[in-house]
Design a protein around this motif. Sequence first.
Motif, PDB file in Angstrom:
ATOM      1  N   ALA A  37       0.828  -1.210   0.000  1.00 53.54           N
ATOM      2  CA  ALA A  37       0.000   0.000   0.000  1.00 53.54           C
ATOM      3  C   ALA A  37       0.862   1.260   0.000  1.00 53.54           C
ATOM      4  CB  ALA A  37      -0.937   0.004   1.204  1.00 53.54           C
ATOM      5  N   LEU A  38       1.983   1.219   0.695  1.00 46.46           N
ATOM      6  CA  LEU A  38       2.864   2.379   0.711  1.00 46.46           C
ATOM      7  C   LEU A  38       3.470   2.640  -0.668  1.00 46.46           C
ATOM      8  CD1 LEU A  38       4.696   2.130   4.143  1.00 46.46           C
ATOM      9  CD2 LEU A  38       2.993   3.776   3.423  1.00 46.46           C
ATOM     10  N   SER A  39       3.809   1.586  -1.377  1.00 48.30           N
ATOM     11  CA  SER A  39       4.353   1.754  -2.737  1.00 48.30           C
ATOM     12  C   SER A  39       3.305   2.357  -3.668  1.00 48.30           C
ATOM     13  CB  SER A  39       4.821   0.413  -3.286  1.00 48.30           C
ATOM     14  OG  SER A  39       5.866  -0.092  -2.507  1.00 48.30           O
ATOM     15  N   ALA A  40       2.067   1.896  -3.556  1.00 48.95           N
ATOM     16  CA  ALA A  40       0.991   2.437  -4.389  1.00 48.95           C
ATOM     17  C   ALA A  40       0.742   3.915  -4.072  1.00 48.95           C
ATOM     18  CB  ALA A  40      -0.290   1.631  -4.179  1.00 48.95           C
ATOM     19  N   THR A  55       8.409   7.015   0.749  1.00 44.48           N
ATOM     20  CA  THR A  55       8.181   5.972   1.759  1.00 44.48           C
ATOM     21  C   THR A  55       8.573   6.493   3.141  1.00 44.48           C
ATOM     22  OG1 THR A  55       8.631   4.293   0.094  1.00 44.48           O
ATOM     23  CG2 THR A  55       8.671   3.578   2.374  1.00 44.48           C
ATOM     24  N   LEU A  56       9.661   7.225   3.213  1.00 40.36           N
ATOM     25  CA  LEU A  56      10.081   7.815   4.481  1.00 40.36           C
ATOM     26  C   LEU A  56       9.024   8.783   5.007  1.00 40.36           C
ATOM     27  CD1 LEU A  56      12.210   8.347   6.686  1.00 40.36           C
ATOM     28  CD2 LEU A  56      13.175  10.085   5.174  1.00 40.36           C
ATOM     29  N   ILE A  57       8.453   9.574   4.112  1.00 35.84           N
ATOM     30  CA  ILE A  57       7.429  10.537   4.512  1.00 35.84           C
ATOM     31  C   ILE A  57       6.218   9.827   5.110  1.00 35.84           C
ATOM     32  CG2 ILE A  57       5.776  12.232   3.612  1.00 35.84           C
ATOM     33  CD1 ILE A  57       7.979  13.057   1.614  1.00 35.84           C
ATOM     34  N   PHE A  58       5.856   8.673   4.574  1.00 41.13           N
ATOM     35  CA  PHE A  58       4.687   7.955   5.080  1.00 41.13           C
ATOM     36  C   PHE A  58       4.984   7.180   6.355  1.00 41.13           C
ATOM     37  CE2 PHE A  58       3.819   7.952   0.375  1.00 41.13           C
ATOM     38  CZ  PHE A  58       2.962   9.037   0.441  1.00 41.13           C
ATOM     39  N   ILE A  59       6.185   6.652   6.488  1.00 44.34           N
ATOM     40  CA  ILE A  59       6.528   5.839   7.659  1.00 44.34           C
ATOM     41  C   ILE A  59       6.865   6.704   8.871  1.00 44.34           C
ATOM     42  CG2 ILE A  59       8.290   4.257   8.572  1.00 44.34           C
ATOM     43  CD1 ILE A  59       6.407   2.778   6.863  1.00 44.34           C
ATOM     44  N   ARG A  60       7.538   7.822   8.667  1.00 51.72           N
ATOM     45  CA  ARG A  60       8.053   8.643   9.771  1.00 51.72           C
ATOM     46  C   ARG A  60       7.005   9.032  10.811  1.00 51.72           C
ATOM     47  NH1 ARG A  60      12.254   9.410  13.018  1.00 51.72           N
ATOM     48  NH2 ARG A  60      12.474  11.577  13.613  1.00 51.72           N
ATOM     49  N   LEU A  66       1.346   9.819  -5.327  1.00 52.92           N
ATOM     50  CA  LEU A  66       1.691  11.161  -4.874  1.00 52.92           C
ATOM     51  C   LEU A  66       2.991  11.718  -5.452  1.00 52.92           C
ATOM     52  CD1 LEU A  66       0.614  11.043  -1.142  1.00 52.92           C
ATOM     53  CD2 LEU A  66      -0.558  12.085  -3.065  1.00 52.92           C
ATOM     54  N   THR A  67       3.649  10.981  -6.312  1.00 53.30           N
ATOM     55  CA  THR A  67       4.906  11.454  -6.893  1.00 53.30           C
ATOM     56  C   THR A  67       4.770  12.826  -7.560  1.00 53.30           C
ATOM     57  OG1 THR A  67       5.853   9.257  -7.115  1.00 53.30           O
ATOM     58  CG2 THR A  67       6.689  10.941  -8.606  1.00 53.30           C
ATOM     59  N   PRO A  68       3.736  13.101  -8.367  1.00 51.26           N
ATOM     60  CA  PRO A  68       3.627  14.435  -8.970  1.00 51.26           C
ATOM     61  C   PRO A  68       3.509  15.567  -7.934  1.00 51.26           C
ATOM     62  CG  PRO A  68       2.112  12.912 -10.039  1.00 51.26           C
ATOM     63  CD  PRO A  68       2.680  12.209  -8.860  1.00 51.26           C
ATOM     64  N   VAL A  69       2.795  15.307  -6.853  1.00 50.60           N
ATOM     65  CA  VAL A  69       2.639  16.324  -5.800  1.00 50.60           C
ATOM     66  C   VAL A  69       3.980  16.573  -5.114  1.00 50.60           C
ATOM     67  CG1 VAL A  69       1.493  16.843  -3.603  1.00 50.60           C
ATOM     68  CG2 VAL A  69       0.226  15.710  -5.436  1.00 50.60           C
ATOM     69  N   LEU A  70       4.702  15.507  -4.837  1.00 49.44           N
ATOM     70  CA  LEU A  70       6.001  15.658  -4.174  1.00 49.44           C
ATOM     71  C   LEU A  70       6.980  16.437  -5.032  1.00 49.44           C
ATOM     72  CD1 LEU A  70       6.389  12.093  -2.616  1.00 49.44           C
ATOM     73  CD2 LEU A  70       5.748  14.206  -1.460  1.00 49.44           C
ATOM     74  N   VAL A  71       6.976  16.148  -6.326  1.00 48.88           N
ATOM     75  CA  VAL A  71       7.867  16.866  -7.238  1.00 48.88           C
ATOM     76  C   VAL A  71       7.533  18.355  -7.239  1.00 48.88           C
ATOM     77  CG1 VAL A  71       8.492  17.143  -9.674  1.00 48.88           C
ATOM     78  CG2 VAL A  71       8.367  14.861  -8.669  1.00 48.88           C
ATOM     79  N   ARG A  72       6.249  18.691  -7.235  1.00 45.49           N
ATOM     80  CA  ARG A  72       5.826  20.101  -7.209  1.00 45.49           C
ATOM     81  C   ARG A  72       6.248  20.798  -5.922  1.00 45.49           C
ATOM     82  NH1 ARG A  72       3.033  23.479  -9.445  1.00 45.49           N
ATOM     83  NH2 ARG A  72       1.602  23.438 -11.133  1.00 45.49           N
ATOM     84  N   LEU A  73       6.264  20.048  -4.805  1.00 44.81           N
ATOM     85  CA  LEU A  73       6.680  20.613  -3.521  1.00 44.81           C
ATOM     86  C   LEU A  73       8.199  20.673  -3.383  1.00 44.81           C
ATOM     87  CD1 LEU A  73       4.144  18.906  -1.085  1.00 44.81           C
ATOM     88  CD2 LEU A  73       4.190  21.306  -1.771  1.00 44.81           C
TER      89      LEU A  73
END
Length: 170
Positions: free
Chosen positions: A62-65, A85-90, A70-77
Amino acid sequence: MLYSLIVPLIICAVAVFALHKRVDVFAALTTGAKDGLNVIIRILPPLVALLTAVYMLRASGALSALENLLTPVLVRLGIPPETATLIFIRPFSGSGALAVGSEIINTYGADSHIGRVTAVMLGSTETTFYIIAVYFGAVGIKKTRHAIPSALSADLVGFIVASITVRLFF
């Protein structure tokens, strides 16, 4: 040399202070140990549930999915998508975040942009849900109200600032 004497000096100072105030140190120690065990008993169930949920999310993919979504959002930020994965686990698990951070650093290198962003993210964010489960659970707070949104907002700012800081200073 002097630093090796700090702990024994503190223990002696506490003992002398206790003798001066006529405090039964052994009774105070056993009472504190009993209270500590009660805290552990209260916080253990939410902690086990939290760690189980983190490992289930990671094992299920689920974290990989979510990372791919969210990759496009992260790139924009301005956040490297490799750190998703770090952002979701932390916010859930410090040990899980360290494992993911170690994996990222081993893959991309400690001196790479992604490795440095990972290191700064680990230092500038908190294990939000772990803290809330443990500390709020220890004192019996059930309604977290604004604590979770505020803490997650602070984590998001930490992730963004980590990426900006590495870009500016490294």
